[in-house]
Write a protein that holds these residues in place. Structure first.
Motif: not given
Length: 529
Positions: A257-259, A261-268, A278-289
């Motif tokens: 869900v956070a990702m 939101k970040y997709r919308v912010a990335a357009c602006a 924050n996007i990087g730490m979302c991937f970190f939480g999903k173990k996509k290092y």
């Protein structure tokens, strides 16, 4: 009609008309003095931003008046300031002040140029001189508050900004006053200021998002969500509110869900360092290092002096057991923020795995000296000392950890500790024969913490401070904001928070490092990176 009008006009005798000064038509417009003849034309071109034509007319006007036209000099100074030639602009404005010393506008513009040149004390003197000519001027009081803020005289800054609000309430003044309180460490007063600002301007998304961020730092998630939601209602594309809302979801483990939101912010704001962090730490939480490192390196490219991004890069490299890279990024973060104990602790973990015992000890000692509230620092140091045979020093660090735990429990009734931290502390206590004296508050059923490491459960006799301890160090450093309750106001002052910026620390999550991966897996990850 013309016949009747002509008859009326002929009825007036010419002699009477001459005696009384009677005229049949309206008088011609009086000729303007040569000094002010082209002021209207200069003004028209200036407000249309036709600066080249404006400068040509100004040059002609100054030639005709021998440089005595105040308005032409004034506008020329404003144009030079817009072009970045502030020193030349200041000299021209000082000429205007000499030509008309009773004009407050001239003095205010002189002070403004001094402020832009960084001469804040000189600007304050000129603003005081302007204030003597005009008592109640919102602009003078506001700018005085800004100048005092930049010389770190927060008391006078607060006084003048409050005076400005009494004269005329303005969004800029509310924002500046809130910033003064935040920098001074007065978070509660800052919240009160922004509450007043929202009452005055309920549709101002900057005030709403800033107030939501402040509540987010105080862990008042309901109020934070309310104000951020209002900001998004008035402006669905407000990237600050979107970023803050995404950070809240990330804090509670809702990475997908956070990702979104970040997709919308990335357009602006596609070039926003906090966004990519924050996007990087979302991937970190999903173990996509690998994806996490890519995003964090982009954030580091956009903001190379942001210690939080470097902190997170060190954290991810520690997770991937790339200790030399972790050492590189953590050292850079320490050079930018040398007063944070957790950075030294993670650096010590990296040095321990690089088999540099001497520098690891120094890093742990520095971490213990700087940190006053996080028991994990003392726990890791105690494990390190125990594994190197210094049981006496390990016992001292363990007792210091107990003291911090007791303080945290007394300050918060609903405190949660990471399960792996509790398990490791109990094992160390048993090894030191003091484990029974430490009482932990168990986390509730709704806690998002992951189960204990399987390796720990299988081998209670394994040496302390192996990969499990490393995993805990990374876990608690990442989830510091959630699991360790700080005193009120500590978060804002420690992170250097500004109302215009969203939080950029990693979202709280409990990343664990269960066992040592194979060398082939590590080579594969390094190749992908």
């Amino acid at each position: 009609w013309w016949t009747s009008r002509w008859a009326v006009l002929r009825s007036f005798p010419s002699s009477a008309s001459k005696k009384k000064g009677f005229r049949l038509f309206a008088p011609a417009a009086p000729e303007l003095p040569i000094v002010e003849r082209r002021n209207w034309l200069i003004h028209q071109h200036y407000i249309r931003k036709d600066y080249e034509t404006c400068k040509v007319i100004i040059k002609t006007q100054l030639q005709e008046t021998n440089g005595m036209c105040e308005y032409a000099i004034y506008v020329q100074a404003l144009i030079l300031r817009l072009e970045g030639r502030i020193q030349e602009s200041l000299e021209l404005l000082q000429s205007c002040a000499i030509l008309n010393p009773s004009s407050t506008d001239n003095l205010k513009q002189v002070a403004r140029s001094l402020f832009l040149l960084g001469k804040h004390k000189a600007a304050i003197e000129v603003y005081h001189e302007a204030a003597r000519l005009c008592d109640k001027d919102w602009e003078i009081s506001h700018n005085l508050g800004v100048c005092f803020f930049f010389i770190k005289d927060f008391k006078n800054a607060e006084e003048h900004l409050n005076t400005a609000l009494q004269i005329n309430k303005h969004d800029k003044t509310f924002m500046m006053l809130g910033k003064v309180h935040l920098v001074a460490g007065e978070t509660d007063k800052a919240i009160e200021v922004f509450k007043r600002a929202v009452e005055f301007s309920p549709e101002n998304t900057d005030h709403l998002s800033t107030l939501g961020l402040l509540y987010l730092q105080l862990r008042k998630y309901q109020k934070a969500f309310e104000h951020l939601g209002n900001a998004l209602t008035f402006d669905p594309n407000n990237y600050k509110a979107i970023l803050a809302a995404g950070s809240m979801m990330q804090t509670h483990g809702d990475f997908d869900v956070a990702m979104n939101k970040y997709r919308v912010a990335a357009c602006a704001v596609p070039e926003s360092p906090p966004l990519w962090n924050n996007i990087g730490m979302c991937f970190f939480g999903k173990k996509k290092y690998v994806a996490a490192i890519s995003c964090l390196k982009r954030a580091n490219y956009l903001s190379p002096f942001d210690w939080k991004v470097l902190y997170n890069l060190g954290l991810v490299h520690l997770t991937m057991q790339q200790y030399a890279s972790a050492f590189h990024f953590l050292s850079a973060a320490i050079s930018l923020n040398p007063r944070m104990g957790e950075l030294y602790m993670l650096l010590a973990v990296a040095l321990t795995n690089l088999e540099d015992v001497e520098n690891s000890t120094r890093a742990y000692e520095q971490a213990v000296n700087l940190d006053e509230s996080n028991p994990l620092v003392n726990l890791n140091f105690a494990i390190f000392l125990y594994n190197h045979g210094d049981k006496t020093a390990a016992l001292d660090q363990y007792q210091e950890m107990q003291r911090k735990v007791n303080i945290l429990q007394d300050s918060s009734s609903n405190l949660e500790f990471d399960p792996e931290l509790m398990d490791m502390a109990q094992k160390l206590g048993a090894a030191l024969q003091v484990g029974e004296s430490l009482q932990w508050t168990k986390p509730g059923k709704d806690s998002k913490s992951k189960p204990h490491s399987a390796t720990l459960a299988k081998s209670p006799s394994a040496p302390l401070g192996t990969n499990q301890a490393l995993g805990q160090a990374m876990s608690s450093a990442a989830s510091y904001n959630k699991n360790i309750q700080l005193p009120a106001g500590t978060v804002a002052s420690r992170l250097g928070m500004t109302p215009a910026s969203p939080p950029t620390l990693p979202a709280p999550h409990n990343q664990q490092c269960d066992g040592s991966p194979s060398r082939a897996w590590e080579k594969k990850k390094e190749a992908e990176e």
